[in-house]
Design a protein around this motif. Structure first.
Motif, mmCIF file in Angstrom:
data_model
loop_
_atom_site.group_PDB
_atom_site.id
_atom_site.type_symbol
_atom_site.label_atom_id
_atom_site.label_comp_id
_atom_site.label_asym_id
_atom_site.label_seq_id
_atom_site.Cartn_x
_atom_site.Cartn_y
_atom_site.Cartn_z
ATOM 1 N N PRO A 189 -4.196 6.031 -7.840
ATOM 2 C CA PRO A 189 -3.790 4.919 -6.310
ATOM 3 C C PRO A 189 -3.653 3.611 -6.077
ATOM 4 O O PRO A 189 -2.730 3.805 -5.601
ATOM 5 C CB PRO A 189 -5.751 5.235 -6.046
ATOM 6 C CG PRO A 189 -6.431 6.698 -7.402
ATOM 7 C CD PRO A 189 -5.838 6.452 -8.177
ATOM 8 N N PHE A 190 -3.894 2.692 -7.376
ATOM 9 C CA PHE A 190 -2.439 1.102 -7.547
ATOM 10 C C PHE A 190 -1.621 1.536 -7.507
ATOM 11 O O PHE A 190 -1.018 0.879 -6.738
ATOM 12 C CB PHE A 190 -3.870 1.065 -8.962
ATOM 13 C CG PHE A 190 -3.185 -0.013 -8.967
ATOM 14 C CD1 PHE A 190 -3.328 -1.419 -8.513
ATOM 15 C CD2 PHE A 190 -2.106 -0.145 -10.068
ATOM 16 C CE1 PHE A 190 -3.085 -2.482 -8.683
ATOM 17 C CE2 PHE A 190 -1.031 -2.086 -10.493
ATOM 18 C CZ PHE A 190 -1.666 -3.144 -9.870
ATOM 19 N N CYS A 191 -1.226 2.768 -7.635
ATOM 20 C CA CYS A 191 -0.033 2.689 -8.473
ATOM 21 C C CYS A 191 1.074 3.190 -7.005
ATOM 22 O O CYS A 191 1.689 2.598 -6.276
ATOM 23 C CB CYS A 191 0.881 3.656 -9.792
ATOM 24 S SG CYS A 191 0.130 3.098 -11.276
ATOM 25 N N THR B 236 3.413 1.174 -4.530
ATOM 26 C CA THR B 236 4.644 1.907 -4.111
ATOM 27 C C THR B 236 4.834 2.170 -2.400
ATOM 28 O O THR B 236 5.236 1.597 -2.480
ATOM 29 C CB THR B 236 4.264 3.262 -4.827
ATOM 30 O OG1 THR B 236 3.808 2.954 -5.862
ATOM 31 C CG2 THR B 236 6.135 4.060 -4.504
ATOM 32 N N PHE B 237 3.249 2.171 -2.223
ATOM 33 C CA PHE B 237 3.667 3.027 -0.327
ATOM 34 C C PHE B 237 3.524 0.909 0.467
ATOM 35 O O PHE B 237 4.166 1.298 1.572
ATOM 36 C CB PHE B 237 2.382 3.706 0.525
ATOM 37 C CG PHE B 237 2.883 5.442 -0.130
ATOM 38 C CD1 PHE B 237 3.717 5.728 -0.205
ATOM 39 C CD2 PHE B 237 2.264 6.160 -1.124
ATOM 40 C CE1 PHE B 237 4.068 6.916 -0.648
ATOM 41 C CE2 PHE B 237 2.309 7.020 -1.809
ATOM 42 C CZ PHE B 237 3.966 7.782 -1.630
ATOM 43 N N ARG B 238 3.131 -0.011 -0.473
ATOM 44 C CA ARG B 238 2.025 -0.793 0.675
ATOM 45 C C ARG B 238 3.801 -1.851 0.447
ATOM 46 O O ARG B 238 4.424 -2.416 1.715
ATOM 47 C CB ARG B 238 0.967 -1.047 0.240
ATOM 48 C CG ARG B 238 0.913 -2.619 0.431
ATOM 49 C CD ARG B 238 0.781 -3.005 2.652
ATOM 50 N NE ARG B 238 -0.047 -3.126 2.678
ATOM 51 C CZ ARG B 238 -0.374 -3.740 4.260
ATOM 52 N NH1 ARG B 238 -0.319 -2.388 4.897
ATOM 53 N NH2 ARG B 238 -1.339 -4.599 4.614
ATOM 54 N N PHE B 239 4.053 -1.951 -0.153
ATOM 55 C CA PHE B 239 5.378 -2.551 -0.878
ATOM 56 C C PHE B 239 6.787 -2.471 -1.226
ATOM 57 O O PHE B 239 6.888 -3.384 -1.200
ATOM 58 C CB PHE B 239 5.093 -4.150 -1.332
ATOM 59 C CG PHE B 239 3.542 -4.604 -1.692
ATOM 60 C CD1 PHE B 239 3.297 -5.710 -0.869
ATOM 61 C CD2 PHE B 239 2.367 -4.085 -2.567
ATOM 62 C CE1 PHE B 239 1.899 -5.966 -0.140
ATOM 63 C CE2 PHE B 239 1.416 -4.583 -1.980
ATOM 64 C CZ PHE B 239 1.028 -5.675 -0.955
ATOM 65 N N ILE B 240 6.878 -1.843 -1.454
ATOM 66 C CA ILE B 240 7.878 -0.895 -1.922
ATOM 67 C C ILE B 240 8.700 -0.622 -0.980
ATOM 68 O O ILE B 240 8.409 0.297 -0.423
ATOM 69 C CB ILE B 240 8.843 0.272 -3.182
ATOM 70 C CG1 ILE B 240 7.056 -0.815 -4.060
ATOM 71 C CG2 ILE B 240 9.349 -0.080 -3.863
ATOM 72 C CD1 ILE B 240 7.752 -2.505 -4.551
ATOM 73 N N PRO B 241 10.380 -0.547 -0.792
ATOM 74 C CA PRO B 241 11.099 0.108 0.027
ATOM 75 C C PRO B 241 11.393 1.747 -0.216
ATOM 76 O O PRO B 241 11.298 2.112 -1.417
ATOM 77 C CB PRO B 241 12.340 -0.394 0.207
ATOM 78 C CG PRO B 241 12.632 -1.888 -0.415
ATOM 79 C CD PRO B 241 11.238 -1.614 -1.255
ATOM 80 N N VAL B 242 11.716 2.780 0.840
ATOM 81 C CA VAL B 242 11.146 3.530 0.253
ATOM 82 C C VAL B 242 12.568 4.412 -0.546
ATOM 83 O O VAL B 242 12.259 5.556 -1.591
ATOM 84 C CB VAL B 242 11.972 4.602 1.906
ATOM 85 C CG1 VAL B 242 11.500 6.445 1.904
ATOM 86 C CG2 VAL B 242 10.622 4.702 2.946
ATOM 87 N N HIS B 243 13.614 3.541 -0.781
ATOM 88 C CA HIS B 243 15.168 4.309 -1.497
ATOM 89 C C HIS B 243 14.354 4.349 -3.099
ATOM 90 O O HIS B 243 15.182 4.103 -3.948
ATOM 91 C CB HIS B 243 15.970 3.800 -0.890
ATOM 92 C CG HIS B 243 16.263 2.253 -1.027
ATOM 93 N ND1 HIS B 243 15.587 1.470 0.124
ATOM 94 C CD2 HIS B 243 17.196 1.297 -1.885
ATOM 95 C CE1 HIS B 243 16.257 0.102 -0.121
ATOM 96 N NE2 HIS B 243 16.952 0.737 -1.025
#
Length: 278
Positions: free
Chosen positions: A220-222, A226-233
């Protein structure tokens, strides 16, 4: 005699109208335009060396051109050295997303598996390259394409990256994608090792739930990062990297426990053995 006198008189009148300088110049006798044209060409010919000199003054020297070209090429080379691979990789992600992400997943899984084997095996044991090839195939053919489709689906269902959308993505990942891919991984790996259907079912009953519980605090932390701060690509790259770190950490922890038990169990057995004497 009279005819000769008339010709002489005509020549005299002609000489009075035209100067001898003009008679000496046949072009002036033909037409005044040719006279002006000849003078213009003469003036242009006189000015021609000056023109050539001016052109030579403003001519671009080869050394100047080569120095400017070398400076621009050196600057472009320096920029390529700084951002060359990153720019190339992002271009490949944009042009060939599925293939690039699949190859990246395979390469990271190979590196993680070799690292795990290096930690767990002794120095005399060889590497299990068959197992490494299974990890490479799984990352290339299954995990890479499925993660690409999953992240694109999440971005379409929940396009925002606010807190509520992130929590929804996390819930769907933990409830749907995570268990599904764990079942696929265990089943495929067991099948490639020659296990039967009943053995695969027994393995899932034995290992699936403990595996999910072991990662209940980590994944859940990962997913949130990932979903909060990293762009989709780039989400797939980050998540696979975290997956490999988790596997390497688990293998190192397992190896440490085994080493600890190997050191403690002989001592415990000696203490509990009533026939043991120092």
């Amino acid at each position: 005699m009279s005819g000769s006198l008339r010709r002489f008189a005509a020549i005299t009148r002609l000489s009075q109208k035209q100067p001898f300088a003009d008679l000496a110049d046949p072009i002036n006798r033909i037409h005044p335009f040719l006279k002006n044209r000849t003078k213009t060409q003469a003036r242009e010919y006189v000015r021609f060396p000056n023109v050539v000199r001016k052109v030579r003054e403003y001519e671009i020297s080869p050394s100047l051109f080569s120095s400017s070209f070398s400076s621009s090429s050196s600057s472009s080379t320096a920029s390529f050295g700084k951002l060359g691979f990153v720019g190339w990789y992002l271009g490949m992600v944009k042009s060939w997303p599925v293939l690039t992400k699949s190859v990246t997943s395979s390469a990271i899984y190979v590196a993680a598996d070799l690292s795990s084997q290096t930690i767990s095996k002794s120095s005399s044991e060889p590497y299990d390259l068959v197992r490494t090839s299974r990890m490479a195939g799984y990352g290339l053919l299954i995990l890479g394409p499925s993660l690409h489709l999953w992240f694109n689906l999440m971005s379409k269902l929940f396009p925002k990256r606010d807190l509520i959308s992130t929590l929804k993505k996390m819930a769907m990942g933990q409830l749907l994608y995570g268990p599904t891919m764990t079942v696929v991984f265990f089943s495929l790996n067991a099948r490639l090792q020659g296990e039967s259907g009943d053995e695969i079912v027994s393995r899932l009953k034995r290992d699936l739930l403990p595996t999910m519980l072991n990662g209940i605090m980590y994944w859940p932390f990962c997913d949130f990062i990932t979903f909060r701060f990293i762009p989709v690509h780039l989400q797939q790259f980050v998540l696979i990297f975290m997956d490999c770190l988790y596997d390497i950490h688990g293998k190192s922890r397992e190896t440490g426990v085994n080493y600890l038990l190997s050191d403690l169990l002989p001592s415990i057995s000696r203490v509990q053995d009533p026939g043991f004497s120092t």
